[in-house]
Write a protein that holds these residues in place. Structure first.
Motif, short mmCIF file in Angstrom:
data_model
loop_
_atom_site.label_atom_id
_atom_site.label_comp_id
_atom_site.label_asym_id
_atom_site.label_seq_id
_atom_site.Cartn_x
_atom_site.Cartn_y
_atom_site.Cartn_z
N ALA A 79 0.84 -1.21 0.00
CA ALA A 79 0.00 0.00 0.00
C ALA A 79 0.87 1.25 0.00
CB ALA A 79 -0.93 -0.01 1.22
N LYS A 84 -0.87 4.86 -1.44
CA LYS A 84 -2.18 5.03 -0.80
C LYS A 84 -2.12 6.22 0.14
CE LYS A 84 -3.97 1.21 -2.49
NZ LYS A 84 -5.00 1.19 -3.49
N ASP A 85 -3.25 6.89 0.34
CA ASP A 85 -3.23 8.07 1.22
C ASP A 85 -3.03 7.64 2.67
OD1 ASP A 85 -5.81 7.66 2.58
OD2 ASP A 85 -6.76 8.30 0.72
N TRP A 86 -2.65 8.63 3.49
CA TRP A 86 -2.28 8.35 4.88
C TRP A 86 -3.42 7.70 5.66
CZ3 TRP A 86 2.31 7.82 6.68
CH2 TRP A 86 2.52 7.76 8.04
N ARG A 87 -4.62 8.11 5.41
CA ARG A 87 -5.78 7.53 6.10
C ARG A 87 -5.91 6.04 5.79
NH1 ARG A 87 -11.97 9.63 5.36
NH2 ARG A 87 -12.89 8.19 6.84
N GLU A 88 -5.71 5.66 4.54
CA GLU A 88 -5.77 4.26 4.15
C GLU A 88 -4.60 3.48 4.75
OE1 GLU A 88 -7.09 0.72 2.06
OE2 GLU A 88 -7.99 2.45 3.04
N ARG A 90 -3.10 4.14 7.54
CA ARG A 90 -3.43 3.98 8.97
C ARG A 90 -4.47 2.87 9.16
NH1 ARG A 90 -2.85 7.78 13.10
NH2 ARG A 90 -4.98 7.26 13.72
N ARG A 91 -5.45 2.82 8.27
CA ARG A 91 -6.47 1.78 8.38
C ARG A 91 -5.84 0.40 8.24
NH1 ARG A 91 -8.97 -1.78 5.66
NH2 ARG A 91 -8.01 -1.23 3.67
N ILE A 92 -4.99 0.22 7.25
CA ILE A 92 -4.34 -1.06 7.02
C ILE A 92 -3.44 -1.41 8.21
CG2 ILE A 92 -2.64 -2.27 5.59
CD1 ILE A 92 -3.81 -0.63 3.19
#
Length: 187
Positions: A79, A84-88, A90-92
């Motif tokens: 990712a 991928k953006d920072w929010r994604e 963090r989610r992963i």
């Protein structure tokens, strides 16, 4: 059924689903039993070229296990490479119990492919993982992704890779079991 959902999410053929590497460690007897169940299930019910564990099945048997983000073939690392953006990210990363980084030599293939421009870019990948870990209050584990014990055993890995048809089978890759001092020098 859950398996039916997995098949739908992967498309008509669940064998086409992209597998990721991850690290599974048993922290107690329940975890060891669950690890054995996952290994058995992957060999008996979800074998395609290699045994595979679905995330759904892992969640079913996660009790007693510690899950790590793994190497460049892991979901988090890929990712990051896919920007991928920072929010994604963090989610992963939040799904894992710990995040893993490795010596930059382990990822020199990214330089060869032109994915990353230079060695500092490889260090930046590790820095991104460390930053995610700090934000999420997760431990970071520096590993060597060891494939052989001593440096002179690398020749055996070359033979195995060549027999498996890898085009870069003869390329040097020092993924031997490093000493503590060698690992500290890497980071």
């Amino acid at each position: 059924s859950v398996d039916g959902i997995n098949t739908l999410l992967a498309g008509a053929d669940s064998k086409k689903a992209r597998p990721y590497h991850l690290i599974l460690l048993a922290k107690n007897l329940k975890g060891l039993k669950n690890l054995y169940k996952l290994i058995s299930w992957s060999h008996l019910h979800n074998f395609y070229k290699k045994p595979r564990i679905t995330k759904t099945k892992l969640m079913e048997y996660r009790e007693g296990l510690i899950v790590g983000s793994a190497c460049a073939a892991g979901e988090l690392f890929k990712a990051i490479l896919d920007h991928k953006d920072w929010r994604e990210l963090r989610r992963i990363a939040s799904w894992y119990d710990f995040l893993e980084i490795q010596p930059i030599c382990n990822n020199f293939f990214l330089l060869d492919k032109g994915t990353i421009a230079d060695e500092e870019g490889l260090r930046d990948l590790n820095r991104t993982i460390v930053k995610l870990a700090k934000e999420l209050n997760k431990p970071v584990c520096a590993t060597g992704d060891v494939h052989f014990l001593d440096p002179e055993q690398e020749q055996f890995r070359h033979i195995l890779l060549n027999a498996s048809g890898f085009s870069d089978a003869d390329k040097a890759l020092p993924i031997y079991f490093k000493t503590t001092d060698e690992m500290l020098d890497e980071f």
